[in-house]
Design a protein around this motif. Structure first.
Motif, PDB file in Angstrom:
ATOM      1  N   THR A 134       0.856  -1.184   0.000  1.00  0.00           N
ATOM      2  CA  THR A 134       0.000   0.000   0.000  1.00  0.00           C
ATOM      3  C   THR A 134       0.892   1.234   0.000  1.00  0.00           C
ATOM      4  O   THR A 134       2.098   1.127   0.208  1.00  0.00           O
ATOM      5  CB  THR A 134      -0.899   0.038   1.250  1.00  0.00           C
ATOM      6  N   GLY A 135       0.307   2.385  -0.206  1.00  0.00           N
ATOM      7  CA  GLY A 135       1.082   3.625  -0.227  1.00  0.00           C
ATOM      8  C   GLY A 135       1.929   3.818   1.014  1.00  0.00           C
ATOM      9  O   GLY A 135       3.115   4.107   0.935  1.00  0.00           O
ATOM     10  N   THR A 136       1.322   3.626   2.179  1.00  0.00           N
ATOM     11  CA  THR A 136       2.050   3.807   3.439  1.00  0.00           C
ATOM     12  C   THR A 136       3.178   2.795   3.564  1.00  0.00           C
ATOM     13  O   THR A 136       4.286   3.146   3.972  1.00  0.00           O
ATOM     14  CB  THR A 136       1.094   3.673   4.644  1.00  0.00           C
ATOM     15  N   ASN A 137       2.919   1.555   3.197  1.00  0.00           N
ATOM     16  CA  ASN A 137       3.962   0.533   3.246  1.00  0.00           C
ATOM     17  C   ASN A 137       5.123   0.929   2.348  1.00  0.00           C
ATOM     18  O   ASN A 137       6.285   0.756   2.709  1.00  0.00           O
ATOM     19  CB  ASN A 137       3.432  -0.833   2.809  1.00  0.00           C
ATOM     20  N   GLY A 138       4.807   1.457   1.185  1.00  0.00           N
ATOM     21  CA  GLY A 138       5.840   1.887   0.242  1.00  0.00           C
ATOM     22  C   GLY A 138       6.709   2.990   0.804  1.00  0.00           C
ATOM     23  O   GLY A 138       7.937   2.969   0.654  1.00  0.00           O
ATOM     24  N   TRP A 139       6.079   3.962   1.454  1.00  0.00           N
ATOM     25  CA  TRP A 139       6.841   5.063   2.061  1.00  0.00           C
ATOM     26  C   TRP A 139       7.775   4.520   3.147  1.00  0.00           C
ATOM     27  O   TRP A 139       8.926   4.940   3.259  1.00  0.00           O
ATOM     28  CB  TRP A 139       5.901   6.109   2.661  1.00  0.00           C
ATOM     29  N   ILE A 140       7.279   3.594   3.947  1.00  0.00           N
ATOM     30  CA  ILE A 140       8.092   3.036   5.040  1.00  0.00           C
ATOM     31  C   ILE A 140       9.232   2.196   4.472  1.00  0.00           C
ATOM     32  O   ILE A 140      10.376   2.303   4.944  1.00  0.00           O
ATOM     33  CB  ILE A 140       7.220   2.237   6.030  1.00  0.00           C
ATOM     34  N   ILE A 141       8.958   1.393   3.463  1.00  0.00           N
ATOM     35  CA  ILE A 141      10.024   0.613   2.837  1.00  0.00           C
ATOM     36  C   ILE A 141      11.092   1.556   2.269  1.00  0.00           C
ATOM     37  O   ILE A 141      12.294   1.325   2.446  1.00  0.00           O
ATOM     38  CB  ILE A 141       9.459  -0.315   1.733  1.00  0.00           C
ATOM     39  N   GLY A 142      10.654   2.612   1.627  1.00  0.00           N
ATOM     40  CA  GLY A 142      11.595   3.603   1.091  1.00  0.00           C
ATOM     41  C   GLY A 142      12.442   4.233   2.180  1.00  0.00           C
ATOM     42  O   GLY A 142      13.655   4.415   2.027  1.00  0.00           O
ATOM     43  N   ASP A 182      11.178   6.006  15.177  1.00  0.00           N
ATOM     44  CA  ASP A 182      11.689   6.767  14.035  1.00  0.00           C
ATOM     45  C   ASP A 182      10.621   6.889  12.949  1.00  0.00           C
ATOM     46  O   ASP A 182      10.489   7.942  12.323  1.00  0.00           O
ATOM     47  CB  ASP A 182      12.941   6.099  13.459  1.00  0.00           C
ATOM     48  N   ILE A 183       9.860   5.811  12.750  1.00  0.00           N
ATOM     49  CA  ILE A 183       8.769   5.832  11.762  1.00  0.00           C
ATOM     50  C   ILE A 183       7.683   6.806  12.208  1.00  0.00           C
ATOM     51  O   ILE A 183       7.159   7.585  11.413  1.00  0.00           O
ATOM     52  CB  ILE A 183       8.185   4.406  11.567  1.00  0.00           C
ATOM     53  N   THR A 237      -0.934   3.826  15.393  1.00  0.00           N
ATOM     54  CA  THR A 237      -0.991   3.695  13.935  1.00  0.00           C
ATOM     55  C   THR A 237       0.280   3.033  13.414  1.00  0.00           C
ATOM     56  O   THR A 237       0.220   2.104  12.600  1.00  0.00           O
ATOM     57  CB  THR A 237      -1.181   5.069  13.268  1.00  0.00           C
ATOM     58  N   ALA A 238       1.424   3.497  13.894  1.00  0.00           N
ATOM     59  CA  ALA A 238       2.699   2.911  13.463  1.00  0.00           C
ATOM     60  C   ALA A 238       2.753   1.431  13.808  1.00  0.00           C
ATOM     61  O   ALA A 238       3.176   0.606  12.989  1.00  0.00           O
ATOM     62  CB  ALA A 238       3.866   3.658  14.100  1.00  0.00           C
ATOM     63  N   SER A 239       2.310   1.089  14.997  1.00  0.00           N
ATOM     64  CA  SER A 239       2.344  -0.301  15.440  1.00  0.00           C
ATOM     65  C   SER A 239       1.474  -1.178  14.528  1.00  0.00           C
ATOM     66  O   SER A 239       1.901  -2.262  14.103  1.00  0.00           O
ATOM     67  CB  SER A 239       1.855  -0.400  16.881  1.00  0.00           C
ATOM     68  N   LYS A 240       0.275  -0.705  14.203  1.00  0.00           N
ATOM     69  CA  LYS A 240      -0.630  -1.468  13.333  1.00  0.00           C
ATOM     70  C   LYS A 240      -0.031  -1.649  11.939  1.00  0.00           C
ATOM     71  O   LYS A 240      -0.070  -2.744  11.377  1.00  0.00           O
ATOM     72  CB  LYS A 240      -1.987  -0.764  13.222  1.00  0.00           C
ATOM     73  N   VAL A 241       0.512  -0.568  11.385  1.00  0.00           N
ATOM     74  CA  VAL A 241       1.081  -0.631  10.040  1.00  0.00           C
ATOM     75  C   VAL A 241       2.266  -1.597  10.008  1.00  0.00           C
ATOM     76  O   VAL A 241       2.376  -2.439   9.110  1.00  0.00           O
ATOM     77  CB  VAL A 241       1.509   0.781   9.555  1.00  0.00           C
ATOM     78  N   ILE A 242       3.150  -1.500  10.995  1.00  0.00           N
ATOM     79  CA  ILE A 242       4.330  -2.361  11.025  1.00  0.00           C
ATOM     80  C   ILE A 242       3.937  -3.817  11.259  1.00  0.00           C
ATOM     81  O   ILE A 242       4.509  -4.725  10.644  1.00  0.00           O
ATOM     82  CB  ILE A 242       5.345  -1.849  12.076  1.00  0.00           C
TER      83      ILE A 242
END
Length: 151
Positions: A37-45, A59-60, A70-75
């Protein structure tokens, strides 16, 4: 231009944010990398840009201006998809750094191409000085919100 005909800045920024989102959703590389997803892409980048340095959830949170939950759920979801791993660090077993998996490393190149295309598109026709000024204005607006407690 008459200031009475200008839309409020917050409306323009929100509109721009939506267009940026659509830009990524419609890129040929995005379709090829449908597990991200968009957010995953930004974090991978972000993790790719900081490879060789320990990156933690905090840091995220700071980089993307998101809450801890939110960070915890996304990660957690990224971990389930096999995009990141949490690894302990030698100096403190309680800390877990975020590390890209081989699957996500393969996606980094495509994501970087999309980010470069977006930056070129957004800043087409801008001088280096104009880009620096715009960045300064955006950072000032962000700081204004932070000072008012709008984190």
């Amino acid at each position: 231009m008459d200031n009475g005909s200008l839309r409020p800045i917050h409306v323009e920024l929100r509109s721009l944010s939506h267009r940026i989102h659509r830009f990524f959703q419609n890129s040929p590389n995005k379709r090829a990398v449908d597990s991200v997803t968009g957010t995953n892409g930004w974090i991978i980048g972000y993790l790719a840009d900081h490879e060789g340095r320990d990156v933690f959830q905090k840091d995220i949170e700071k980089e993307f201006d998101i809450t801890r939950s939110t960070a915890s759920k996304v990660i957690d979801l990224m971990e389930q998809k096999g995009l990141v791993e949490r690894q302990t660090v030698p100096h403190d077993a309680r800390l877990r750094k975020l590390v890209l998996t081989e699957k996500s490393r393969q996606l980094v190149n495509l994501i970087c191409i999309d980010k470069e295309n977006l930056e070129k598109t957004l800043t087409k026709g801008f001088s280096d000085e104009e880009k620096a000024t715009l960045t300064e204005y955006i950072l000032r607006m962000r700081n204004n919100l932070e000072e008012e407690g709008g984190k």
